[in-house]
Design an enzyme around this catalytic site. Structure first.
Site, PDB file in Angstrom:
ATOM      1  N   TYR A 157       0.911  -1.232   0.186  1.00 39.62           N
ATOM      2  CA  TYR A 157       0.075   0.017   0.085  1.00 39.62           C
ATOM      3  C   TYR A 157       0.991   1.213  -0.012  1.00 39.62           C
ATOM      4  O   TYR A 157       0.778   2.093  -0.836  1.00 39.62           O
ATOM      5  CB  TYR A 157      -0.885  -0.001   1.186  1.00 39.62           C
ATOM      6  CG  TYR A 157      -1.604   1.071   1.350  1.00 39.62           C
ATOM      7  CD1 TYR A 157      -3.279   0.986   0.621  1.00 39.62           C
ATOM      8  CD2 TYR A 157      -1.622   1.934   2.272  1.00 39.62           C
ATOM      9  CE1 TYR A 157      -4.046   2.012   0.734  1.00 39.62           C
ATOM     10  CE2 TYR A 157      -2.600   3.230   2.287  1.00 39.62           C
ATOM     11  CZ  TYR A 157      -3.896   3.109   1.403  1.00 39.62           C
ATOM     12  OH  TYR A 157      -4.673   4.201   1.582  1.00 39.62           O
ATOM     13  N   LYS A 161       1.114   4.073  -3.018  1.00 41.51           N
ATOM     14  CA  LYS A 161       0.645   5.508  -2.716  1.00 41.51           C
ATOM     15  C   LYS A 161       1.818   6.176  -2.880  1.00 41.51           C
ATOM     16  O   LYS A 161       1.768   7.740  -3.331  1.00 41.51           O
ATOM     17  CB  LYS A 161       0.061   5.606  -1.180  1.00 41.51           C
ATOM     18  CG  LYS A 161      -1.160   5.038  -0.956  1.00 41.51           C
ATOM     19  CD  LYS A 161      -2.224   5.633  -1.928  1.00 41.51           C
ATOM     20  CE  LYS A 161      -3.512   5.049  -1.816  1.00 41.51           C
ATOM     21  NZ  LYS A 161      -4.564   5.346  -2.705  1.00 41.51           N
TER      22      LYS A 161
HETATM   23  P1  NDP Z   1     -13.316   2.413   0.719  1.00 37.88           P
HETATM   24  O1  NDP Z   1     -12.811   1.177   0.849  1.00 37.88           O
HETATM   25  O2  NDP Z   1     -14.440   2.929   1.769  1.00 37.88           O
HETATM   26  O3  NDP Z   1     -13.886   2.775  -0.778  1.00 37.88           O
HETATM   27  C1  NDP Z   1     -12.818   2.266  -1.924  1.00 37.88           C
HETATM   28  C2  NDP Z   1     -13.613   2.380  -3.203  1.00 37.88           C
HETATM   29  O4  NDP Z   1     -12.717   1.788  -4.126  1.00 37.88           O
HETATM   30  C3  NDP Z   1     -14.825   1.357  -3.365  1.00 37.88           C
HETATM   31  O5  NDP Z   1     -16.079   2.495  -3.621  1.00 37.88           O
HETATM   32  C4  NDP Z   1     -14.553   0.283  -4.043  1.00 37.88           C
HETATM   33  O6  NDP Z   1     -15.622   0.019  -4.914  1.00 37.88           O
HETATM   34  C5  NDP Z   1     -13.592   1.022  -5.152  1.00 37.88           C
HETATM   35  N1  NDP Z   1     -12.589   0.125  -5.633  1.00 37.88           N
HETATM   36  C6  NDP Z   1     -12.061  -0.882  -5.164  1.00 37.88           C
HETATM   37  N2  NDP Z   1     -11.225  -1.591  -6.088  1.00 37.88           N
HETATM   38  C7  NDP Z   1     -11.779  -1.185  -7.236  1.00 37.88           C
HETATM   39  C8  NDP Z   1     -11.548  -1.343  -8.649  1.00 37.88           C
HETATM   40  N3  NDP Z   1     -10.714  -2.412  -9.000  1.00 37.88           N
HETATM   41  N4  NDP Z   1     -12.059  -0.691  -9.654  1.00 37.88           N
HETATM   42  C9  NDP Z   1     -12.727   0.448  -9.401  1.00 37.88           C
HETATM   43  N5  NDP Z   1     -12.940   0.921  -7.886  1.00 37.88           N
HETATM   44  C10 NDP Z   1     -12.648   0.172  -6.961  1.00 37.88           C
HETATM   45  O7  NDP Z   1     -11.895   3.235   0.776  1.00 37.88           O
HETATM   46  P2  NDP Z   1     -11.854   4.854   1.448  1.00 37.88           P
HETATM   47  O8  NDP Z   1     -13.215   5.742   0.878  1.00 37.88           O
HETATM   48  O9  NDP Z   1     -11.353   4.742   2.809  1.00 37.88           O
HETATM   49  O10 NDP Z   1     -10.718   5.224   0.621  1.00 37.88           O
HETATM   50  C11 NDP Z   1     -10.832   5.777  -0.900  1.00 37.88           C
HETATM   51  C12 NDP Z   1      -9.330   6.315  -1.113  1.00 37.88           C
HETATM   52  O11 NDP Z   1      -8.752   7.209   0.002  1.00 37.88           O
HETATM   53  C13 NDP Z   1      -8.382   5.051  -1.377  1.00 37.88           C
HETATM   54  O12 NDP Z   1      -7.588   5.326  -2.567  1.00 37.88           O
HETATM   55  C14 NDP Z   1      -7.976   5.244  -0.046  1.00 37.88           C
HETATM   56  O13 NDP Z   1      -6.359   4.305  -0.375  1.00 37.88           O
HETATM   57  C15 NDP Z   1      -7.457   6.447   0.281  1.00 37.88           C
HETATM   58  N6  NDP Z   1      -7.022   6.673   1.644  1.00 37.88           N
HETATM   59  C16 NDP Z   1      -7.987   6.259   2.489  1.00 37.88           C
HETATM   60  C17 NDP Z   1      -7.564   6.724   4.096  1.00 37.88           C
HETATM   61  C18 NDP Z   1      -8.419   6.264   4.968  1.00 37.88           C
HETATM   62  O14 NDP Z   1      -8.064   6.362   6.176  1.00 37.88           O
HETATM   63  N7  NDP Z   1      -9.702   5.738   4.953  1.00 37.88           N
HETATM   64  C19 NDP Z   1      -6.310   7.288   4.385  1.00 37.88           C
HETATM   65  C20 NDP Z   1      -5.670   7.645   3.416  1.00 37.88           C
HETATM   66  C21 NDP Z   1      -5.949   7.422   1.831  1.00 37.88           C
HETATM   67  P3  NDP Z   1     -16.979  -0.819  -4.119  1.00 37.88           P
HETATM   68  O15 NDP Z   1     -17.760   0.431  -3.450  1.00 37.88           O
HETATM   69  O16 NDP Z   1     -17.679  -1.281  -5.254  1.00 37.88           O
HETATM   70  O17 NDP Z   1     -16.542  -1.887  -3.424  1.00 37.88           O
END
Ligand code: NDP
Length: 249
Positions: A157, A161
């Site tokens: 991860y 990033k």
């Molecule tokens: P979630 O797990 O809540 O959401 C992730 C989303 O990515 C989901 O909507 C999922 O789709 C989608 N997804 C996963 N795989 C694929 C794929 N192959 N193609 C298309 N869509 C995909 O995560 P967060 O909202 O927490 O995170 C969003 C972003 O922020 C990520 O990039 C994460 O790394 C980053 N982030 C999050 C942090 C946190 O503390 N939460 C901190 C730092 C960065 P589906 O809904 O259909 O499963």
């Protein structure tokens, strides 16, 4: 409405009400942008598009795997045939497959790099063709403070990033002369489905390292993404901006 007439694609916008992508899509829609949401599962994208429409906005959802070039190109072609333009791309789709290095399988490494980093590349490449024609565009990559600090148990991860940060700077330089800005937003610990499974103990430990004394909310990230889409942010490119309560200074 500051984004009236604009079209925004937000990837990874799903997850039943608590995702960062969802908060971003809603924030951009509130400013008048037409929204395309891409999620891995059909249901979560459809539900979010419906939520945008109920709030008076315009939205379309795509079930797409961002690590698949054919699916990504097809989605962007459909957005262009529907709306005729694409002004904003938010590369937000992301996953974790956490484990210590010696236990990490090739599959865990590849899955995270494919979705988080290659996915951002494929979506940006597809969107940039149109943005270059328009001589206008905003690309916002949702990275993580872990791409800057690293974290034990998250080599895949953190690498994905950190890769997004290098990607952001390279593409920002490539696109700058055509009025396209490319920036990275690096959240700290945000309360979403992704962090929900980490447990109360980890949450408590994290909280002790956040100077502002609270965990982040998806709306904290969405506020900055919205700003980066506005005319006020037109002189900002190639930057990595933290939204982390001061966790990684
Ligand atoms: P979630 O797990 O809540 O959401 C992730 C989303 O990515 C989901 O909507 C999922 O789709 C989608 N997804 C996963 N795989 C694929 C794929 N192959 N193609 C298309 N869509 C995909 O995560 P967060 O909202 O927490 O995170 C969003 C972003 O922020 C990520 O990039 C994460 O790394 C980053 N982030 C999050 C942090 C946190 O503390 N939460 C901190 C730092 C960065 P589906 O809904 O259909 O499963």
């Amino acid at each position: 409405m500051k984004l009236e007439g604009e079209v925004a694609l937000v990837t990874g916008a799903g997850k039943g009400g608590r995702g960062i992508g969802q908060a971003i899509a809603l924030a951009l829609a509130r400013e008048g942008a037409k929204i395309a949401v891409a999620s891995f599962s059909v249901e979560s994208g459809v539900a979010l598009a419906e939520q945008v429409r109920q709030a008076g906005g315009e939205a379309v959802s795509y079930q797409v795997d961002v690590s698949d070039a054919v699916q990504v190109d097809r989605m962007v072609a459909d957005i262009l045939s529907r709306y005729g333009r694409l002004d904003v791309l938010v590369n937000n789709a992301g996953i974790t497959r956490d484990t210590l290095l010696l236990r990490m399988t090739e599959e865990q490494w590849d899955a995270v790099l494919d979705i988080n980093l290659k996915g951002a590349f494929l979506c940006t490449r597809a969107a940039a063709r149109q943005m270059l024609r328009q001589k206008k565009g905003r690309v916002i990559n949702i990275t993580s403070i872990l791409g800057v600090t690293g974290n034990a148990g998250q080599a895949n991860y953190s690498a994905s990033k950190a890769g997004m940060i290098g990607f952001t700077k390279a593409v920002a330089r490539e696109m700058a002369s055509r009025n396209i800005t490319v920036n990275a937003v690096a959240p700290g610990y945000i309360e979403t489905a992704m962090t929900a499974g980490l447990g109360k103990q980890i949450e408590k430990e994290v909280l002790q390292r956040v100077p502002l004394g609270r965990l982040g909310q998806p709306e904290d990230v969405a506020g900055l993404v919205l700003f980066l889409c506005l005319p006020e942010a037109s002189y900002i490119t190639g930057q990595v901006i933290h939204v982390d309560g001061g966790m990684a200074m």
